[in-house]
Design a protein around this motif. Structure first.
Motif, PDB file in Angstrom:
ATOM      1  N   ALA A 113       0.667  -1.125  -0.063  1.00  0.00           N
ATOM      2  CA  ALA A 113       0.057   0.070   0.083  1.00  0.00           C
ATOM      3  C   ALA A 113       0.902   1.258  -0.025  1.00  0.00           C
ATOM      4  CB  ALA A 113      -1.079  -0.178   1.175  1.00  0.00           C
ATOM      5  N   HIS A 116      -0.920   8.379  -0.884  1.00  0.00           N
ATOM      6  CA  HIS A 116      -0.899   9.333  -2.114  1.00  0.00           C
ATOM      7  C   HIS A 116      -1.754  10.590  -1.304  1.00  0.00           C
ATOM      8  CE1 HIS A 116       0.975   7.035  -5.158  1.00  0.00           C
ATOM      9  NE2 HIS A 116       0.212   6.025  -4.775  1.00  0.00           N
ATOM     10  N   TRP A 119      -4.774   9.557  -0.246  1.00  0.00           N
ATOM     11  CA  TRP A 119      -5.807   8.599  -1.005  1.00  0.00           C
ATOM     12  C   TRP A 119      -4.697   7.244  -1.094  1.00  0.00           C
ATOM     13  CZ3 TRP A 119     -10.359   8.559  -3.422  1.00  0.00           C
ATOM     14  CH2 TRP A 119     -10.854   9.603  -3.402  1.00  0.00           C
ATOM     15  N   GLU A 121      -3.635   3.630  -1.772  1.00  0.00           N
ATOM     16  CA  GLU A 121      -3.545   2.667  -2.955  1.00  0.00           C
ATOM     17  C   GLU A 121      -2.955   1.436  -2.716  1.00  0.00           C
ATOM     18  OE1 GLU A 121      -2.913   3.703  -7.487  1.00  0.00           O
ATOM     19  OE2 GLU A 121      -0.948   3.046  -6.977  1.00  0.00           O
ATOM     20  N   ASN A 123      -2.007  -2.567  -3.871  1.00  0.00           N
ATOM     21  CA  ASN A 123      -1.492  -3.244  -4.858  1.00  0.00           C
ATOM     22  C   ASN A 123      -2.044  -4.805  -4.571  1.00  0.00           C
ATOM     23  OD1 ASN A 123      -0.017  -4.699  -6.840  1.00  0.00           O
ATOM     24  ND2 ASN A 123       1.625  -3.637  -6.593  1.00  0.00           N
ATOM     25  N   ASN A 236      -8.472   2.770 -16.507  1.00  0.00           N
ATOM     26  CA  ASN A 236      -8.622   3.438 -15.334  1.00  0.00           C
ATOM     27  C   ASN A 236     -10.408   3.486 -15.179  1.00  0.00           C
ATOM     28  OD1 ASN A 236      -5.805   4.592 -14.125  1.00  0.00           O
ATOM     29  ND2 ASN A 236      -5.973   4.787 -16.622  1.00  0.00           N
ATOM     30  N   THR A 250     -11.618   4.045  -6.789  1.00  0.00           N
ATOM     31  CA  THR A 250     -10.906   4.401  -7.962  1.00  0.00           C
ATOM     32  C   THR A 250     -10.009   3.401  -8.589  1.00  0.00           C
ATOM     33  OG1 THR A 250      -9.040   5.744  -7.091  1.00  0.00           O
ATOM     34  CG2 THR A 250     -11.093   6.991  -7.763  1.00  0.00           C
ATOM     35  N   ARG A 252      -7.390   0.872 -11.112  1.00  0.00           N
ATOM     36  CA  ARG A 252      -6.393   0.641 -12.170  1.00  0.00           C
ATOM     37  C   ARG A 252      -6.040  -0.476 -12.428  1.00  0.00           C
ATOM     38  NH1 ARG A 252      -0.747   1.490 -12.513  1.00  0.00           N
ATOM     39  NH2 ARG A 252      -0.876   2.171 -10.533  1.00  0.00           N
ATOM     40  N   TYR A 259      -4.961  -1.952  -9.162  1.00  0.00           N
ATOM     41  CA  TYR A 259      -4.751  -0.917  -8.142  1.00  0.00           C
ATOM     42  C   TYR A 259      -5.865  -0.549  -7.580  1.00  0.00           C
ATOM     43  CZ  TYR A 259       0.202  -1.938  -9.771  1.00  0.00           C
ATOM     44  OH  TYR A 259       1.311  -2.462 -10.235  1.00  0.00           O
ATOM     45  N   ARG A 261      -7.731   2.160  -5.116  1.00  0.00           N
ATOM     46  CA  ARG A 261      -7.288   3.481  -4.258  1.00  0.00           C
ATOM     47  C   ARG A 261      -8.527   3.969  -3.579  1.00  0.00           C
ATOM     48  NH1 ARG A 261      -3.782   8.704  -6.504  1.00  0.00           N
ATOM     49  NH2 ARG A 261      -2.532   6.825  -6.877  1.00  0.00           N
TER      50      ARG A 261
END
Length: 277
Positions: A113, A116, A119, A121, A123, A236, A250, A252, A259, A261
């Motif tokens: 993780a 950001h 936020w 994210e 994996n 995305n 969100t 990806r 990913y 988020r």
């Protein structure tokens, strides 16, 4: 010995929404009976248990934790919202600097993780969808969900259904007693969104794990993301889990990884009055 315990609302930026998870940080894992008992006491869809482990020598800026997840009745192999909650606690409570990557050693391999600016994210591994092997389960699903099913498959430990409209998905009230008889972890139900700023919506039911309906299920998006990404020709995506509490994600998709988020907020912090002996 002080054992910190937290409750976090994951996939939300405000309390009392998203998906609640408990996070317990331990010096070492006690017996499984104690872990199950605490998860049952918390009575949330998931409780995350963390135990620090050595920092990898080749990436000294990163920090590793063993991570296990328990529902009120069973241990599971993968959980997204409780991983998001655990990462949030590590950064917000000062266990990790915000610039560090959180590394989790789990039943599903190493997960990471990153933070950001609030936020978070995750994996996670991508999960392919295959044909349902059990014809008996397929018949049960057809009886429960009826003529509105546009696609039916198997996504790892879960069954995966696409409905013909997001309206049917939002109005869905499945027979939970019948669902509990299925030989799977849970049932992911999804539909294309009619809203222009949203790609798809979903719901997740797992009564066999003591979770009638999960508010926001990060792990389900390991299959939802590549499925809708291929359908829509996008890498995305924006998703909403249309439970009573609801939550936004969100997403990806990149080769074999997804990913995920989202945001998280601490609801309470404390410590156990009766730690494991």
């Amino acid at each position: 010995m002080t054992i910190p315990l937290f409750q976090v609302d994951a996939f939300s930026d405000r309390p009392f929404s998203g998906n609640p998870a408990a996070v317990c940080i331990l010096p070492q894992f006690p017996g499984d009976d104690w872990l199950r008992s605490l998860a049952a006491e918390m009575n949330l869809s998931e409780t995350a248990f963390l135990v620090p482990q050595g920092v990898p020598q080749d990436v000294p800026q990163d920090h590793g934790y063993q991570l296990r997840w328990f529902t009120p009745v069973a241990e599971v192999d993968l959980c997204g919202h409780a991983t998001l909650a655990a990462a949030h606690i590590l950064w917000s409570e000062g266990f990790l600097p915000e610039s560090a990557i959180a590394r989790f050693m789990t039943r599903s391999g190493e997960l990471t993780a990153e933070n950001h600016q609030g936020w978070l994210e995750l994996n996670f591994p991508s999960q392919a969808i295959t044909a349902i092997q059990s014809q008996g389960d397929r018949q049960i699903l057809e009886q429960i969900f009826g003529p509105n099913v546009a696609f039916m498959g198997e996504a790892g430990p879960d069954y995966f259904l696409e409905l013909d409209s997001d309206q049917h998905l939002r109005q869905l009230q499945p027979d939970l007693i019948a669902l509990a008889q299925l030989s799977c972890r849970g049932v992911i139900v999804t539909a294309l969104s009619r809203e222009p700023d949203l790609d798809f919506i979903s719901r997740f039911f797992a009564p066999q794990l003591g979770i009638p309906e999960d508010p926001v299920t990060g792990s389900a998006h390991c299959s939802l993301t590549p499925y809708w990404g291929q359908r829509l020709g996008k890498t995305n995506l924006v998703a909403y889990q249309a439970s009573e509490r609801g939550g936004w994600l969100t997403l990806r998709h990149d080769s074999e990884r997804v990913y995920i988020r989202g945001q998280a907020i601490t609801v309470f912090r404390g410590e156990l009055a009766h730690p494991p002996q």
